[in-house]
Design a protein around this motif. Sequence first.
Motif, short mmCIF file in Angstrom:
data_model
loop_
_atom_site.label_atom_id
_atom_site.label_comp_id
_atom_site.label_asym_id
_atom_site.label_seq_id
_atom_site.Cartn_x
_atom_site.Cartn_y
_atom_site.Cartn_z
N ALA A 27 3.18 9.98 -1.33
CA ALA A 27 4.55 9.93 -1.61
C ALA A 27 5.21 9.51 -0.32
O ALA A 27 6.33 9.93 -0.05
CB ALA A 27 4.98 11.20 -2.17
N ARG A 28 5.13 8.36 0.31
CA ARG A 28 5.77 7.71 1.31
C ARG A 28 5.45 6.22 1.52
O ARG A 28 4.39 5.78 0.93
CB ARG A 28 5.41 8.46 2.91
N ASN A 29 6.19 5.68 2.18
CA ASN A 29 5.80 3.91 2.10
C ASN A 29 4.66 4.07 3.39
O ASN A 29 4.53 4.80 4.04
CB ASN A 29 7.12 3.18 2.64
N ALA A 30 4.22 2.91 3.29
CA ALA A 30 3.39 2.45 4.55
C ALA A 30 3.80 1.29 5.30
O ALA A 30 4.31 0.13 4.70
CB ALA A 30 1.71 1.93 3.98
N TRP A 31 4.01 1.62 6.51
CA TRP A 31 4.51 0.38 7.49
C TRP A 31 3.39 -0.36 7.93
O TRP A 31 2.47 0.41 8.76
CB TRP A 31 5.50 1.18 8.54
N LEU A 32 3.35 -1.49 7.78
CA LEU A 32 2.12 -2.22 8.16
C LEU A 32 2.17 -2.83 9.48
O LEU A 32 1.23 -3.24 10.17
CB LEU A 32 1.87 -3.50 7.15
N LYS A 33 3.47 -2.80 10.09
CA LYS A 33 3.78 -3.26 11.44
C LYS A 33 4.62 -2.24 12.15
O LYS A 33 5.49 -1.73 11.77
CB LYS A 33 4.52 -4.89 11.39
N GLY A 34 4.11 -1.87 13.52
CA GLY A 34 4.99 -1.16 14.25
C GLY A 34 4.49 0.02 14.19
O GLY A 34 5.04 1.08 15.01
N LEU A 35 3.50 0.91 13.32
CA LEU A 35 3.36 2.02 13.27
C LEU A 35 1.81 2.30 13.12
O LEU A 35 1.24 1.44 12.61
CB LEU A 35 4.02 2.93 12.06
N SER A 36 1.25 3.16 14.00
CA SER A 36 -0.34 3.50 13.89
C SER A 36 -0.49 4.03 12.58
O SER A 36 0.42 4.66 12.05
CB SER A 36 -0.68 4.27 15.08
N PRO A 37 -1.86 4.29 12.35
CA PRO A 37 -2.27 4.97 11.20
C PRO A 37 -1.59 6.33 11.07
O PRO A 37 -1.24 6.87 10.00
CB PRO A 37 -3.90 4.84 11.03
N LYS A 38 -1.79 7.13 12.26
CA LYS A 38 -1.25 8.32 12.51
C LYS A 38 0.27 8.57 12.04
O LYS A 38 0.76 9.41 11.43
CB LYS A 38 -1.63 8.85 13.72
N GLU A 39 1.10 7.61 12.82
CA GLU A 39 2.37 7.72 12.62
C GLU A 39 2.68 7.44 11.03
O GLU A 39 3.71 7.76 10.61
CB GLU A 39 3.08 6.57 13.60
N ASN A 40 2.00 6.45 10.31
CA ASN A 40 1.99 6.17 9.07
C ASN A 40 1.92 7.37 8.17
O ASN A 40 2.42 7.37 7.01
CB ASN A 40 1.35 4.87 8.52
N ARG A 41 1.24 8.53 8.74
CA ARG A 41 1.01 9.82 8.00
C ARG A 41 2.23 10.65 8.27
O ARG A 41 2.39 11.79 7.53
CB ARG A 41 -0.26 10.33 8.22
N GLU A 42 2.99 10.38 9.21
CA GLU A 42 4.16 11.08 9.83
C GLU A 42 5.63 10.59 9.62
O GLU A 42 6.62 11.51 9.48
CB GLU A 42 3.71 11.93 11.02
N VAL A 43 5.94 9.42 10.12
CA VAL A 43 7.28 8.68 10.16
C VAL A 43 7.80 8.23 9.00
O VAL A 43 8.95 8.85 8.67
CB VAL A 43 7.09 7.70 11.10
N PRO A 44 7.24 7.79 8.13
CA PRO A 44 7.94 7.29 6.88
C PRO A 44 8.15 8.53 6.07
O PRO A 44 7.44 9.59 6.01
CB PRO A 44 6.85 6.55 6.05
N PRO A 45 9.41 8.67 5.97
CA PRO A 45 9.75 10.10 5.12
C PRO A 45 8.99 10.29 3.66
O PRO A 45 8.83 9.22 3.15
CB PRO A 45 11.40 9.81 4.92
N LEU A 46 8.87 11.41 3.41
CA LEU A 46 8.25 12.04 2.01
C LEU A 46 9.20 11.74 1.15
O LEU A 46 10.29 12.25 1.08
CB LEU A 46 7.39 13.24 2.21
N ARG A 47 8.88 11.18 -0.16
CA ARG A 47 9.80 11.29 -1.28
C ARG A 47 8.83 11.75 -2.44
O ARG A 47 8.50 11.11 -3.14
CB ARG A 47 10.35 9.98 -1.34
N TYR A 48 8.77 13.12 -2.62
CA TYR A 48 8.05 13.50 -3.87
C TYR A 48 8.76 13.11 -5.09
O TYR A 48 8.17 13.13 -6.19
CB TYR A 48 7.89 15.03 -3.48
N ASP A 49 9.99 12.98 -4.76
CA ASP A 49 10.61 13.03 -6.01
C ASP A 49 10.19 11.88 -6.86
O ASP A 49 10.51 11.76 -8.13
CB ASP A 49 11.89 12.94 -5.94
N TRP A 50 9.74 10.70 -6.02
CA TRP A 50 9.26 9.62 -7.00
C TRP A 50 8.19 9.64 -7.63
O TRP A 50 7.75 9.30 -8.79
CB TRP A 50 8.88 8.30 -5.76
N ALA A 51 7.21 10.63 -7.15
CA ALA A 51 5.89 10.98 -7.80
C ALA A 51 6.32 11.82 -9.21
O ALA A 51 5.46 11.79 -10.27
CB ALA A 51 4.90 11.55 -6.88
#
Length: 320
Positions: free
Chosen positions: A156-180
Motif C-alpha cells: 500500500a504505497r507507491n514505488a519510486w523507480l528513480k531516486g530511491l533505493s529498494p530499502k528507501e522504497n519500503r520506507e519513504v513513500p507514504p503508506l495508504r492502507y485506505d486504498w487497499a
Amino acid sequence: MMDWTDTFCRVFHRLLAPHARLYSEMVHANAVIHGDRARLLALDPVEHPVALQLGGSEPALLAQAARIGEAHGFDEINLNCGCPSDRVQAGRFGACLMREPGLVADSVAAMIAAVDGVPVTVKCRLGVDDDHDWDRFLAFVDTVAAAGCRMFVVHARNAWLKGLSPKENREVPPLRYDWAYRLKLERPALQVIVNGGIATLDEALAHLDHADGAMLGRAAYHDPYVLHRLDVAMFGGEVRPRHALLRAMRPYVEAQLARGVALKHVTRHLLGLYLGQPGGRVFRQVLSEGAHRPGADWSLVERAIAATGAPAGSAMEAAA
C-alpha cells in the motif's frame, strides 16, 4: 523476498505459523526455465500451502514457468508487479509493470491457461513515482481481474523507480492502507491482501477488519516470533516458548546436515527469533560465528539457546 525466503526459511516459518500461506523468493521466469530448479524451486512437503512468486514480463515465458512451478508442487503462482530494484527495472518487470496493465493481463491469462487449477495472483503497488491517481490504480486492478486474477496483494504505497533505493522504497513513500480498504469495498468479489509496513501483531489483526488478509515481509523475517503469536491469535492454540519451537526444528536440521547441507544455510534464518529478548544478542553471535565452521551441528544451536537462559531440552520437546 529475494535471497531470503528460501526453503530453509519457509520450513522454519511453517513451524512457527501452521496456518500461514508462505511465499517463495521472487524468481525470474527465465531462471525457472533455464536455471537450477533443484535449488530455486526446492520445496519441503511441510511448507504447504506455499506460493511461487515469479518475476518477468513475457507472457509465454511466465506461462512456461508457472507450469513448471505447479509441477514442482507450489499451491499458487504469484506475479510480482511491485519490486522496485534496479535489476528488476533493467529487465522491465516488477513495479515497472504497474504502467502496463494490458501486458500484466496478458501474462496472467497465459499463466492461468498454462496451469491446471492452481490460482494465479498478483502482488502490486498503488502506483509508480508521483502517480497518485485512484482511477488509474483501479483500472490496473480491473484490467488484470478481467484476465482471471481473483487475488491481489497490495503493497500500500507507491514505488519510486528513480531516486530511491529498494530499502528507501519500503520506507519513504507514504503508506495508504485506505486504498487497499477501498479496493475491497468497491470490488468485494476480489480477495485483497494488505502488505507494507506491518510490523506487529496488533497491526496485522487490525487490517483484517478491512481486507481479506495481511502479508508480513521483513518484519516476519527479522522478528519471526510475531508469526507464531499471530497464528495463535487468529487460529487458536497455545503460545509456545521460543526454545520449544526452535528445538522442534532439530529433526529437520539434522536431516539436512546428513544430506550435506551446511548448518549456516538454515541458521541464518533463525537469528531474529530472540529479537529484543534477554540473551538475544549472544544467541545471534553464537550462531553467526559458529554456523559457517566445518562440522557445525545441532550442538551449536543448543549453545545458542542456552545463552538465552532457556531450560535444557528434552527428547519430547525436540519431537514436538
